[in-house]
Motif scaffolding. Structure first.
Motif, PDB file in Angstrom:
ATOM      1  N   ASP A   1       1.005  -1.464  -0.183  1.00  6.67           N
ATOM      2  CA  ASP A   1       0.614   0.283   0.032  1.00  6.67           C
ATOM      3  C   ASP A   1       0.784   1.513  -0.101  1.00  6.67           C
ATOM      4  O   ASP A   1       2.002   1.550   0.241  1.00  6.67           O
ATOM      5  N   VAL A   2       0.087   2.556  -0.200  1.00  2.00           N
ATOM      6  CA  VAL A   2       0.980   3.809  -0.889  1.00  2.00           C
ATOM      7  C   VAL A   2       1.245   4.551   1.335  1.00  2.00           C
ATOM      8  O   VAL A   2       2.706   5.162   0.920  1.00  2.00           O
ATOM      9  N   ALA A   3       0.195   3.854   2.032  1.00  2.96           N
ATOM     10  CA  ALA A   3       0.828   4.302   3.310  1.00  2.96           C
ATOM     11  C   ALA A   3       2.345   4.052   4.097  1.00  2.96           C
ATOM     12  O   ALA A   3       3.386   4.421   4.566  1.00  2.96           O
ATOM     13  N   ALA A   4       2.728   2.515   3.479  1.00  2.52           N
ATOM     14  CA  ALA A   4       3.942   1.667   3.760  1.00  2.52           C
ATOM     15  C   ALA A   4       4.826   2.532   3.534  1.00  2.52           C
ATOM     16  O   ALA A   4       5.729   2.777   4.054  1.00  2.52           O
ATOM     17  N   LEU A   5       4.636   2.581   1.879  1.00  2.48           N
ATOM     18  CA  LEU A   5       5.583   3.658   1.162  1.00  2.48           C
ATOM     19  C   LEU A   5       6.090   4.848   1.771  1.00  2.48           C
ATOM     20  O   LEU A   5       7.133   5.252   1.395  1.00  2.48           O
ATOM     21  N   ARG A   6       5.034   5.128   1.695  1.00  2.00           N
ATOM     22  CA  ARG A   6       4.829   7.186   2.290  1.00  2.00           C
ATOM     23  C   ARG A   6       5.641   6.854   3.404  1.00  2.00           C
ATOM     24  O   ARG A   6       7.199   7.865   4.113  1.00  2.00           O
ATOM     25  N   GLN A   7       5.852   5.716   4.341  1.00  2.00           N
ATOM     26  CA  GLN A   7       6.163   6.137   5.523  1.00  2.00           C
ATOM     27  C   GLN A   7       7.734   6.062   5.379  1.00  2.00           C
ATOM     28  O   GLN A   7       9.016   6.326   6.022  1.00  2.00           O
ATOM     29  N   ALA A   8       8.336   4.387   4.281  1.00  3.26           N
ATOM     30  CA  ALA A   8       9.226   3.988   4.216  1.00  3.26           C
ATOM     31  C   ALA A   8      10.350   5.878   3.870  1.00  3.26           C
ATOM     32  O   ALA A   8      11.557   5.773   3.875  1.00  3.26           O
TER      33      ALA A   8
ATOM     34  N   ARG B   1       2.628   8.730  -6.114  1.00  2.82           N
ATOM     35  CA  ARG B   1       1.674   9.376  -4.894  1.00  2.82           C
ATOM     36  C   ARG B   1       2.425   9.338  -3.384  1.00  2.82           C
ATOM     37  O   ARG B   1       2.261   9.862  -3.034  1.00  2.82           O
ATOM     38  N   ALA B   2       3.432   9.025  -3.343  1.00  2.00           N
ATOM     39  CA  ALA B   2       3.591   8.170  -1.797  1.00  2.00           C
ATOM     40  C   ALA B   2       4.674   9.881  -1.268  1.00  2.00           C
ATOM     41  O   ALA B   2       5.091   9.941  -0.699  1.00  2.00           O
ATOM     42  N   ALA B   3       5.694   9.341  -2.960  1.00  7.23           N
ATOM     43  CA  ALA B   3       6.528  10.892  -2.304  1.00  7.23           C
ATOM     44  C   ALA B   3       6.089  11.894  -2.444  1.00  7.23           C
ATOM     45  O   ALA B   3       5.975  13.112  -2.255  1.00  7.23           O
ATOM     46  N   GLN B   4       4.280  12.359  -3.288  1.00  4.54           N
ATOM     47  CA  GLN B   4       3.823  12.774  -3.111  1.00  4.54           C
ATOM     48  C   GLN B   4       3.043  14.166  -1.715  1.00  4.54           C
ATOM     49  O   GLN B   4       3.058  15.175  -0.978  1.00  4.54           O
ATOM     50  N   GLU B   5       2.376  12.206  -1.297  1.00  4.66           N
ATOM     51  CA  GLU B   5       1.788  12.615   0.580  1.00  4.66           C
ATOM     52  C   GLU B   5       3.209  13.131   1.510  1.00  4.66           C
ATOM     53  O   GLU B   5       2.485  12.936   2.324  1.00  4.66           O
ATOM     54  N   ALA B   6       4.835  12.286   1.121  1.00  2.00           N
ATOM     55  CA  ALA B   6       5.474  12.223   2.348  1.00  2.00           C
ATOM     56  C   ALA B   6       5.830  14.200   2.100  1.00  2.00           C
ATOM     57  O   ALA B   6       7.146  14.290   3.057  1.00  2.00           O
TER      58      ALA B   6
END
Length: 138
Positions: A82-89, A120-125
């Motif tokens: 999921d995107v949330a785990a990638l964002r956290q990483a 998306r994960a990079a944008q959210e981070a």
């Protein structure tokens, strides 16, 4: 004896193409006269010479995506898809670096959705600088 009248023996109506051809030719002449053709060529520019200082390499966060969709951030596997785990990483890697560039290295057979999830994960981070790594043909 004749049973047909003059009204029933009328000639079939004819369609004259001459006025149609005249109108098309006038339009063609108008378009050819009003159209401008410009040739776009390469500009020859002589750039000044100078000594370049060695530019400092920007700090990067490498995101590798395999053909099966597995994601690695700086060589560490992200456990879930999921995107949330990638964002956290990505957030864990970002504080150590100032204004890092996220480099996405995706396999050619990677599902497109996994690459979009990484974006998306990079944008959210909050990481605005994202680029893609490509392989140079030999």
């Amino acid at each position: 004896m004749r049973f047909t009248t003059q009204a029933s023996r009328r000639d079939a109506p004819e369609l004259s193409l001459v006025p149609l051809i005249d109108v098309v030719l006038v339009i063609l002449i108008f378009l050819s006269v009003t159209t401008t053709f410009s040739q776009v060529g390469q500009l020859r520019i002589d750039l000044p010479e100078g000594e370049a200082q060695t530019a400092q390499e920007p700090e990067t966060i490498h995101v590798q995506i395999t053909a099966h969709g597995q994601v690695f951030v700086e060589g560490v596997a992200v456990p879930t898809q999921d995107v949330a785990a990638l964002r956290q990483a990505l957030v864990r890697q970002a504080p150590a670096k100032s204004d890092p560039v996220v480099v996405i290295e995706a396999d050619a057979a990677t599902p497109h959705q996994r690459v979009i999830d990484a974006l998306r994960a990079a944008q959210e981070a909050g990481l605005a600088k994202v680029t893609f790594a490509v392989e140079q043909p030999q």
